[in-house]
Design a protein around this motif. Sequence first.
Motif, PDB file in Angstrom:
ATOM      1  N   UNK A 240       0.822  -1.211   0.000  1.00 22.09           N
ATOM      2  CA  UNK A 240       0.000   0.000   0.000  1.00 22.09           C
ATOM      3  C   UNK A 240       0.854   1.258   0.000  1.00 22.09           C
ATOM      4  N   UNK A 241       1.909   1.253   0.810  1.00 23.55           N
ATOM      5  CA  UNK A 241       2.778   2.423   0.886  1.00 23.55           C
ATOM      6  C   UNK A 241       3.482   2.665  -0.445  1.00 23.55           C
ATOM      7  N   UNK A 242       4.039   1.609  -1.020  1.00 23.62           N
ATOM      8  CA  UNK A 242       4.776   1.775  -2.272  1.00 23.62           C
ATOM      9  C   UNK A 242       3.836   2.157  -3.413  1.00 23.62           C
ATOM     10  N   UNK A 243       2.620   1.581  -3.418  1.00 24.39           N
ATOM     11  CA  UNK A 243       1.642   1.956  -4.437  1.00 24.39           C
ATOM     12  C   UNK A 243       1.306   3.438  -4.327  1.00 24.39           C
ATOM     13  N   UNK A 244       1.036   3.890  -3.110  1.00 26.53           N
ATOM     14  CA  UNK A 244       0.726   5.300  -2.918  1.00 26.53           C
ATOM     15  C   UNK A 244       1.863   6.214  -3.310  1.00 26.53           C
ATOM     16  N   UNK A 245       3.086   5.813  -2.969  1.00 23.62           N
ATOM     17  CA  UNK A 245       4.252   6.637  -3.327  1.00 23.62           C
ATOM     18  C   UNK A 245       4.415   6.719  -4.845  1.00 23.62           C
ATOM     19  N   UNK A 246       4.231   5.593  -5.535  1.00 27.23           N
ATOM     20  CA  UNK A 246       4.370   5.609  -6.988  1.00 27.23           C
ATOM     21  C   UNK A 246       3.294   6.476  -7.640  1.00 27.23           C
ATOM     22  N   UNK A 247       2.073   6.368  -7.146  1.00 28.80           N
ATOM     23  CA  UNK A 247       0.983   7.164  -7.719  1.00 28.80           C
ATOM     24  C   UNK A 247       1.217   8.645  -7.461  1.00 28.80           C
ATOM     25  N   UNK A 248       1.577   8.984  -6.230  1.00 22.24           N
ATOM     26  CA  UNK A 248       1.791  10.393  -5.910  1.00 22.24           C
ATOM     27  C   UNK A 248       2.961  10.976  -6.697  1.00 22.24           C
ATOM     28  N   UNK A 249       3.990  10.175  -6.907  1.00 22.33           N
ATOM     29  CA  UNK A 249       5.151  10.670  -7.658  1.00 22.33           C
ATOM     30  C   UNK A 249       4.901  10.665  -9.152  1.00 22.33           C
ATOM     31  N   UNK A 250       4.041   9.749  -9.611  1.00 23.73           N
ATOM     32  CA  UNK A 250       3.878   9.570 -11.056  1.00 23.73           C
ATOM     33  C   UNK A 250       2.825  10.445 -11.695  1.00 23.73           C
ATOM     34  N   UNK A 251       1.874  10.961 -10.919  1.00 19.86           N
ATOM     35  CA  UNK A 251       0.827  11.805 -11.499  1.00 19.86           C
ATOM     36  C   UNK A 251       1.364  13.216 -11.673  1.00 19.86           C
TER      37      UNK A 251
ATOM     38  N   UNK B  55       5.156   0.242 -12.025  1.00 25.22           N
ATOM     39  CA  UNK B  55       4.055  -0.644 -12.389  1.00 25.22           C
ATOM     40  C   UNK B  55       3.093  -0.910 -11.256  1.00 25.22           C
ATOM     41  N   UNK B  56       3.570  -0.860 -10.026  1.00 26.94           N
ATOM     42  CA  UNK B  56       2.705  -1.167  -8.891  1.00 26.94           C
ATOM     43  C   UNK B  56       1.614  -0.129  -8.735  1.00 26.94           C
ATOM     44  N   UNK B  57       1.907   1.120  -9.051  1.00 23.00           N
ATOM     45  CA  UNK B  57       0.923   2.176  -8.872  1.00 23.00           C
ATOM     46  C   UNK B  57      -0.005   2.368 -10.050  1.00 23.00           C
ATOM     47  N   UNK B  58       0.457   2.017 -11.270  1.00 25.15           N
ATOM     48  CA  UNK B  58      -0.328   2.351 -12.458  1.00 25.15           C
ATOM     49  C   UNK B  58      -0.700   1.145 -13.311  1.00 25.15           C
ATOM     50  N   UNK B  59      -0.329  -0.027 -12.902  1.00 29.43           N
ATOM     51  CA  UNK B  59      -0.630  -1.186 -13.729  1.00 29.43           C
ATOM     52  C   UNK B  59       0.635  -1.726 -14.363  1.00 29.43           C
ATOM     53  N   UNK B  60       0.645  -3.022 -14.549  1.00 32.77           N
ATOM     54  CA  UNK B  60       1.848  -3.666 -15.067  1.00 32.77           C
ATOM     55  C   UNK B  60       1.916  -3.703 -16.587  1.00 32.77           C
ATOM     56  N   UNK B  61       0.840  -3.262 -17.250  1.00 29.80           N
ATOM     57  CA  UNK B  61       0.834  -3.241 -18.715  1.00 29.80           C
ATOM     58  C   UNK B  61       0.065  -2.021 -19.200  1.00 29.80           C
ATOM     59  N   UNK B  62       0.560  -1.402 -20.268  1.00 27.59           N
ATOM     60  CA  UNK B  62      -0.116  -0.301 -20.950  1.00 27.59           C
ATOM     61  C   UNK B  62      -0.334  -0.705 -22.399  1.00 27.59           C
TER      62      UNK B  62
ATOM     63  N   UNK C 191       7.839  -8.091  -5.083  1.00 31.00           N
ATOM     64  CA  UNK C 191       6.533  -7.549  -5.442  1.00 31.00           C
ATOM     65  C   UNK C 191       6.580  -6.038  -5.653  1.00 31.00           C
ATOM     66  N   UNK C 192       7.164  -5.334  -4.692  1.00 27.03           N
ATOM     67  CA  UNK C 192       7.112  -3.873  -4.711  1.00 27.03           C
ATOM     68  C   UNK C 192       8.433  -3.217  -5.085  1.00 27.03           C
ATOM     69  N   UNK C 193       9.504  -4.007  -5.143  1.00 22.19           N
ATOM     70  CA  UNK C 193      10.804  -3.413  -5.445  1.00 22.19           C
ATOM     71  C   UNK C 193      11.291  -2.492  -4.354  1.00 22.19           C
ATOM     72  N   UNK C 194      10.893  -2.767  -3.106  1.00 22.85           N
ATOM     73  CA  UNK C 194      11.262  -1.885  -1.993  1.00 22.85           C
ATOM     74  C   UNK C 194      11.459  -2.711  -0.739  1.00 22.85           C
ATOM     75  N   UNK C 195      12.136  -2.116   0.243  1.00 21.99           N
ATOM     76  CA  UNK C 195      12.309  -2.770   1.543  1.00 21.99           C
ATOM     77  C   UNK C 195      10.980  -2.759   2.283  1.00 21.99           C
ATOM     78  N   UNK C 196      10.785  -3.639   3.260  1.00 19.33           N
ATOM     79  CA  UNK C 196       9.529  -3.646   4.021  1.00 19.33           C
ATOM     80  C   UNK C 196       9.266  -2.295   4.672  1.00 19.33           C
ATOM     81  N   UNK C 197       8.008  -1.898   4.632  1.00 22.82           N
ATOM     82  CA  UNK C 197       7.580  -0.653   5.279  1.00 22.82           C
ATOM     83  C   UNK C 197       6.835  -1.031   6.543  1.00 22.82           C
ATOM     84  N   UNK C 198       7.406  -0.668   7.690  1.00 21.68           N
ATOM     85  CA  UNK C 198       6.835  -1.046   8.993  1.00 21.68           C
ATOM     86  C   UNK C 198       6.374   0.225   9.689  1.00 21.68           C
TER      87      UNK C 198
END
Length: 854
Positions: A522-533, A656-663, A807-814
Amino acid sequence: MTNGLARASVRFRPASFVGTFVALLFGAAVVMACGTLLQTGLTASVPAGRYASAPVVVAADPTVTITYKTAEDTETESQSVPERARLDAGLAARIAAQPGVAAARPDTAFPVQGAAGTPLAGSPLTGRGFASLGITGPADKLVEGRAPGAGEVVLDADTARAAKLAPGTTVTLTAPGGSGSYRISGLAAPQQFGAAAAGTPTAWFADQPADRLSGHPGRVDAIAVQPREGVDAEALAAQVEQAVGDRAEVLTGDDRGTVEQPVLTEARTMLTALGGSFGGTATMTAVFVVVSTVALATGQRAREFALLRAIGATPRQIRRTIATEAMLVAPLAGALGILPGLALARWWFDEMVERGAVPDSVELSVGPVPMLAAVGVCTLAALGAGFVAARGPARMRAGQALGAAAVEAGRPGKVRTVIGLLFAAGGVSLAGLASALKGSDAANTALGVVMCFLTAVALLGPWVARGAAGVLGAPLRAGGAPGSLAADNTRANARRLASAITPIAMVTAFCGTLLFLQTTISHETGEQVRSGITADHVLASTGPGLPAGTAEQAAKVPGAEAAVGVLRTGVLYRSGQTVQTANALGVAGDPARLSRVLDLGVHEGSLAELGRSTDTVALSRTMADDLGVKVGDRVPLWLGDGTEAKPLLVATYERGLGFGQALLPRAAVAEHVTAGYDSQVLVTDAPNADRAAVAKQLAGVGGGTALLVTDRAGFVAQADKAQELGAWANTVMAGVLGGFAAVTAANTLVMTVLDRRREIALLRLAGTTRRQVRGMMRWEALLVAATGLVVGGAIAWTTLVPVTRGIAGAAPYVPVGTALPLGGAAVLLCLAATALPARALLRTRPVAMGGGRQ
C-alpha cells in the motif's frame, strides 16, 4: 487397566487437560472455518434468473487454461479472466439451424447512462438488443408502441413513468460505443426475474445500433436456446454442443446462473484459495499448536509416568493410556469447536458478500466433511503428539524413570537438534528462492518461509531459550531478588521457557508478515501514484465511466495542453506453470503526450510508440523480467476477456505497482472489457493557463455525462480503493492466524505457571515474599515477550525482505502505528497470562500447595 487410568486422569485431574482441551477446540474451529469456505467455493452456484425459461444457455469459457508436462503426466492450470468473456454472435445462426431448436436469442448487456440535466440523469440503465426481448418468458414483451428502429429506443414502463417519459419523447443516452439522442418508440414490461423485487431499468435498441453501442460489435454475452415441442433439455443440449463444438460452453441447470453472475467464477477462486491455500496453512498451524500443547501437557506429567513405570506399567500400557486420554478429550474438544468455526466462517463469508467479492445469492455451504476433518485432524494431532511425548518415559527402565522425571533434561536430543537445523536451513533456502522470484511467485513463498522458521524455533527452542537467558541474565539480575530468581529459573528450565517463547514468536511472525506485507504494498503503491501523477486535472464520472472520445474532447478545451484517458482492465500471462493476472491500462488519446500527464519512470524504449499501432504494449520492468522479454519482442498475453494476443513490446517502466503492469492502446482493449468506459481522463494545462477556467471548461465535456473534475488526489484515491479488498483479506488472515496463536500463547503460559505450584511453594517456604514471587513472574514474562518478539520479528523480516523486493521493489515498510501496538499486545498478553494464574497460586498456603496435586 489403561482405560481406567485414562478415565481416572481426566476425572480427578481435569486441570491437566484444560490447556490441551482449549488448544484442540480452537484448532478445530480454525479447520472448520477454512473447510467450510473451501466447500462453499467448490459447490457455489446461483439459480438461473434471467435464463430460467431457457433450458440451454451458450456462453464463452470464463477461464484461461494452460497445460504443462510433469515427470509422469500432463497437468492443467486455470485462471478466471478479469473481464466478461464473450462469444461470436454468429453462433446463434448455427444453433438456430439445429432441428430441435425453436429459437436461439443472442443476449448482451451494457451500461447506459442518461445525459446530465435530463430526466434519466442519475438513473443507470442496462442496454440490450431488441432481439433479446422475450428471453425471460412470455411476460417479457412490448406493452406499448412498437419495436425500435434506427435512432430509436424502447424503455421499460417503470423507468419511463418514473421519469415522466412517453413514446415520442427524445432522450439523450451514453453507452460504451458512443452518445446520441434517441426517440422513444415504445415501452416494454419491466424486467423481473429471480429474486428481484423490482424491475431492472432497461433500454432496448435496434439490434444493429445495440451491437455498436455495446462497445464489442460482433460478440455477445450469451445465447439463450429454446427447444421445439417434444425436445427435452438433454437432447437440446446435445444438438447445441454439436453445433458449437469447442468454441463455447453449453450450460444447463444451475450452471446457467454463472452466465448471469460472472463474478461467481472469481468468487469460487477466492473461496477455494482461502479455504484451500490459506486453510492448508491454518491447518498446519493448528496441528503445530495442538502438537506443541499436547506435548507440553504430557511432558508436565513425566513424574506420573515415571511412577507408573516404577510400579510395573509396561511401555505399551503407557502409550495406550496416552492414546485413550487423547480419544477422551480430542473428539469432544473438536466437536465443540465446530460451532465457533461455523460462526467464524459465516462472518468471513458475509464480509466478502458485503464487499462485492461474492454474489449475495450464493449461500454458505455447511456439510459434514469439514466437521469430520476438524475433529479428525485434532484427534490425530493429539494422538501423535501424545505418543511422541510419552516415547521417552515409556522406553526408560523403571528404575531410571523417577530420576529422569525429577529434573529437566539438560539439552535437546541430537535427532531433534538436527531436524531443527534442517528446518532452519530450509527457511533460509526458501527466503533465498523468494529473492530470485517476482510478483505473486515471491509472495507465495512467504508462509512457507514462516512455517519453516517457526518449526525450527519449536525444535531448537531450548537452545534459543538458553541464549536469551544468557543475554538477558545480567540485566535481570540488576532488578534485585525477583530478577535474579527469574534469571536463574530461565537458565535452569530452558525447555519450559521455550514452550512459552514459541507461541509469542508465532504471533509476531504471522501478524508481522501478513500485515507488513500489505503495508509495504500500500505504501509503495501510494508513493508511486503520488510521484507519477503530473496532470493538473483528473476527470471521472459519477456513473459507470467516461465514454469513448472524452480524452479527445478534453484535449480541445482552451488552455489544455495534453489529455490522456485511461481504461482500467486486466491481462493474463503465463509464468512458469501458473497463469498470473496483471492490472493494465488502455491509453486513450495521443500516447506521445502520455509523459505530460504520467511519469512512469521509463526504463527502456518509448511510450510514444504505443501510438504506432494497436498491436503494441508497454510493460513494467518486473513483469517484463518475469516473462523474460525485452523491447522489440512479442509478448504472449491474454486480454481481459481471454482473447489471445501477441503485441510488440515498445517500452518498459518502473512504476508498475501504482499504475498497472501493462499499458496498451485503448483500441486494443476496448472490445475486450466488461464495459468500454474510460475510468479517468488526465489533463495537463498549458503554460500560464488559468487552472480554474480550464477546470470549468472540462466539466462540459463527456457527451453530457455527469463529470467530477478533481486534482491529482482524485486519481490517488481511486487507485488506493482498488487495494482495499486485498488489504482486508490480508488483515483477516493475520487476525485469524495471529488470534489463534495469541490464544495458544496465553494457554501455554497459563499451563507453565500452574505446573510450577511446587516450585512456588518451595520459594514461599524458603522465605520469598508474595511480592518477590510476582516480581519474578513479571520478569520472566518480559523475558518471554522480548525473546518471542525478537525471534518472531527476525522471522518476519527475513521473510518480508525478498518478498517485498519481488513484489514492490522496496524494503519492508513497517509503520510505527502498527508495530508498537503489536509489540505492546504481546507484552500485555505475557504479563496477563503469567500474573493471573500466579496470583491464584499465591492465594493458597505454601504447605497445602506443595502437597497438592500437580
